[in-house]
Enzyme design. Sequence first.
Site, PDB file in Angstrom:
ATOM      1  N   LYS A  13       0.906  -1.289  -0.028  1.00 58.04           N
ATOM      2  CA  LYS A  13       0.162  -0.047   0.125  1.00 58.04           C
ATOM      3  C   LYS A  13       0.908   1.110  -0.067  1.00 58.04           C
ATOM      4  O   LYS A  13       1.860   1.557   0.992  1.00 58.04           O
ATOM      5  CB  LYS A  13      -0.851  -0.154   1.347  1.00 58.04           C
ATOM      6  N   ASP A  37      -2.556  10.139   3.864  1.00 60.48           N
ATOM      7  CA  ASP A  37      -3.934   9.727   4.110  1.00 60.48           C
ATOM      8  C   ASP A  37      -4.769  10.717   5.005  1.00 60.48           C
ATOM      9  O   ASP A  37      -4.433  10.747   6.100  1.00 60.48           O
ATOM     10  CB  ASP A  37      -4.122   8.308   4.480  1.00 60.48           C
ATOM     11  N   LYS A  94     -10.439  12.755   8.086  1.00 59.92           N
ATOM     12  CA  LYS A  94     -10.045  12.368   9.365  1.00 59.92           C
ATOM     13  C   LYS A  94      -9.794  13.365  10.379  1.00 59.92           C
ATOM     14  O   LYS A  94      -9.769  14.572   9.971  1.00 59.92           O
ATOM     15  CB  LYS A  94      -8.507  11.535   9.450  1.00 59.92           C
ATOM     16  N   ASP A 117       1.777   6.148   5.696  1.00 62.31           N
ATOM     17  CA  ASP A 117       0.634   5.366   5.157  1.00 62.31           C
ATOM     18  C   ASP A 117       1.148   4.633   3.775  1.00 62.31           C
ATOM     19  O   ASP A 117       0.433   3.863   3.004  1.00 62.31           O
ATOM     20  CB  ASP A 117      -0.787   5.963   4.961  1.00 62.31           C
ATOM     21  N   ASP A 151     -11.942   7.047   3.478  1.00 55.35           N
ATOM     22  CA  ASP A 151     -10.936   6.730   4.333  1.00 55.35           C
ATOM     23  C   ASP A 151     -10.329   5.298   4.389  1.00 55.35           C
ATOM     24  O   ASP A 151      -9.569   4.826   4.656  1.00 55.35           O
ATOM     25  CB  ASP A 151     -11.256   7.242   5.815  1.00 55.35           C
ATOM     26  N   GLU A 159      -9.237   3.619   2.038  1.00 55.86           N
ATOM     27  CA  GLU A 159      -8.893   3.613   0.631  1.00 55.86           C
ATOM     28  C   GLU A 159      -7.541   2.653   0.255  1.00 55.86           C
ATOM     29  O   GLU A 159      -7.348   2.543  -0.628  1.00 55.86           O
ATOM     30  CB  GLU A 159      -8.134   5.256   0.251  1.00 55.86           C
ATOM     31  N   ARG A 217      -7.459  -0.458   0.781  1.00 54.78           N
ATOM     32  CA  ARG A 217      -8.307  -1.601   0.274  1.00 54.78           C
ATOM     33  C   ARG A 217      -8.385  -1.272  -1.219  1.00 54.78           C
ATOM     34  O   ARG A 217      -8.294  -2.261  -2.389  1.00 54.78           O
ATOM     35  CB  ARG A 217      -9.468  -2.237   0.977  1.00 54.78           C
TER      36      ARG A 217
HETATM   37  N1  BES Z   1      -4.437   4.250   6.952  1.00 48.35           N
HETATM   38  C1  BES Z   1      -5.629   3.954   7.644  1.00 48.35           C
HETATM   39  C2  BES Z   1      -5.259   2.971   8.615  1.00 48.35           C
HETATM   40  C3  BES Z   1      -4.344   3.289   9.969  1.00 48.35           C
HETATM   41  C4  BES Z   1      -4.765   4.061  10.911  1.00 48.35           C
HETATM   42  C5  BES Z   1      -2.981   3.168   9.789  1.00 48.35           C
HETATM   43  C6  BES Z   1      -4.052   4.301  12.165  1.00 48.35           C
HETATM   44  C7  BES Z   1      -2.157   3.658  10.695  1.00 48.35           C
HETATM   45  C8  BES Z   1      -2.614   4.161  11.766  1.00 48.35           C
HETATM   46  C9  BES Z   1      -6.505   3.696   6.655  1.00 48.35           C
HETATM   47  O1  BES Z   1      -6.594   4.156   5.358  1.00 48.35           O
HETATM   48  C10 BES Z   1      -7.808   3.883   7.209  1.00 48.35           C
HETATM   49  O2  BES Z   1      -8.340   4.933   7.420  1.00 48.35           O
HETATM   50  N2  BES Z   1      -8.580   2.953   8.039  1.00 48.35           N
HETATM   51  C11 BES Z   1      -9.786   3.143   8.329  1.00 48.35           C
HETATM   52  C12 BES Z   1     -10.966   2.255   7.898  1.00 48.35           C
HETATM   53  C13 BES Z   1     -12.451   2.682   8.353  1.00 48.35           C
HETATM   54  C14 BES Z   1     -12.763   3.913   7.553  1.00 48.35           C
HETATM   55  C15 BES Z   1     -13.057   1.512   7.613  1.00 48.35           C
HETATM   56  C16 BES Z   1      -9.722   2.809   9.874  1.00 48.35           C
HETATM   57  O3  BES Z   1      -8.976   2.087  10.386  1.00 48.35           O
HETATM   58  O4  BES Z   1     -10.303   3.808  10.772  1.00 48.35           O
HETATM   59 ZN    ZN Z   2      -4.770   4.683   4.664  1.00 53.36          ZN
HETATM   60 MN    MN Z   3      -7.665   5.667   5.314  1.00 57.65          MN
END
Ligand code: BES
Ligand code: ZN
Ligand code: MN
Length: 499
Positions: free
Chosen positions: A267, A272, A279, A290, A349, A351, A353
Amino acid sequence: MTITVTTGALGDVAADTHVVMLGPGTVRPAGDAAAADRAAGGAIAKMLSAGLFEGKAGEVAVLPVTGRGKAKRVVVLGLGEPAKRTLDTFRTQMGNLSRRLRDAGGGSVAVSLEALDHVEPEAAGEAIAEGFILGLYRFDKHHTKAADRPTKTVGEITVAAGSARRAAAIRRGVERGSIMAEAQNFARDLGNEPANLMTPTIMAARAQQLAAETGLECTIIERAEAERLKMGSYLSVANGSMQPPKFIVLHHRGGGPRARTIALVGKGITFDTGGISIKPAADMDAMKADMSGAAVVIGAIGAIARLKLPVNVMAVAPCTENMPSGSATKPGDVVYAMDGQSIEVINTDAEGRLVLADGIAYARANGASTIIDVATLTGAVRVALGTVRFGIFSNNDRLFGEIERAGEAAGEKMWRLPLDDEYGEQIKSPVADMKNTGGAPAGSITAAKFIQNFAGDTPWAHLDIAAIDMTPNEAGVNPRGNTGRPLRTLVHFVASRAS
Ligand code: BES
Ligand code: ZN
Ligand code: MN
């Protein structure tokens, strides 16, 4: 950093610091430790008899050389109880020791491995190289004040191996460990760099530079080509950004034209924000990392090339920012991945996947017979496993077993999480083949179920590294900041496929 392995005794090596190791219950130092004791005017024996040094794991004593001796100082390292001595604890001790030596004045170092009877010589060589090269890593290039950039550093390192046979094995390990550790530091550099200085364009340039250095083949798929390839899922993440997306592909053709290909997919979100599903401000700066998954697969294939592993490997790193703007993807939009599957984007968010969907589809379309993806995918994996183990998912028990063993050799811990069909219900969409979020329960698993749809029947594993890519405090081989994990697991896995 150069690490030399010699067959002679520690006392014969000219170096600023001589390091010996002692376990608990040592009454009289022997061998290299006895010579070090003489150089230190009997201080080691005195420390032992006075109970000032117990040989506990990680215990360190720094002593001046008073008598005749080639070194300026002697460092005694505690090995801990024999029952608790493992390869992992040794690697960790070497990481901690490297910084202690730096603090103690640095200079050149010679280490006696004489007392190390619990670790195979080759693994010991690997661990000592990793301990020093990873442990001494620092990301301080943006400090312009000299005071913020410590000048002390550990110089040349010599390992006194004892016999010639042990030396040869240790040397092999040092060579492999050095290559992996340097690659991991490369990945850390990419991850630690802020997002304004590590855009998709800069990542592509770094990949091309690595390819030129190592003989890898590098292709950068630009936006227009990605459109032609119908990578609608990946491109939907790039919609809001002013930065052009770069889909990086690297090939190591070590296995000949008829051999199978392992794909490592990372990834590569260089920042992000969450996109329109933006966020909160707190800690958003951490999202500069990220792209850690991309950095790890690019670094890993660089090490694989340098090790000349006789295997075909492809690294795929879909890179883009995830930004909100007038052109950004909106919640509810439907997009199509390059394999034709449709996705309802519920939350912009989620993204990671979306870019992995096209990364994996691309790998399959280009002949991958095994796929491992690495991604900072979900905050939920931190809730499940904390910062100790990363989450691993796989549609193939054998592949999982191979990766688990590679992780053991590398000293990177993981824990398998499930992929039951029932979890797939959570990402069913009324308007498309699937939706990109499945609600709060089992957030890491529903993310993995989403990606699994793109792996199809290809043996695949997904590594969710969201909680282990960065660390707030230094420990063992990991200084503060980006860790570059689990790069060594990937290299060990590919090496195991080579033999
Ligand atoms: N990059 C984030 C995941 C992340 C969070 C990595 C904290 C490192 C530290 C990912 O893209 C994300 O935002 N995931 C969301 C998914 C949700 C919207 C289903 C999450 O984990 O809140
Ligand atoms: Zn992310
Ligand atoms: Mn995200």
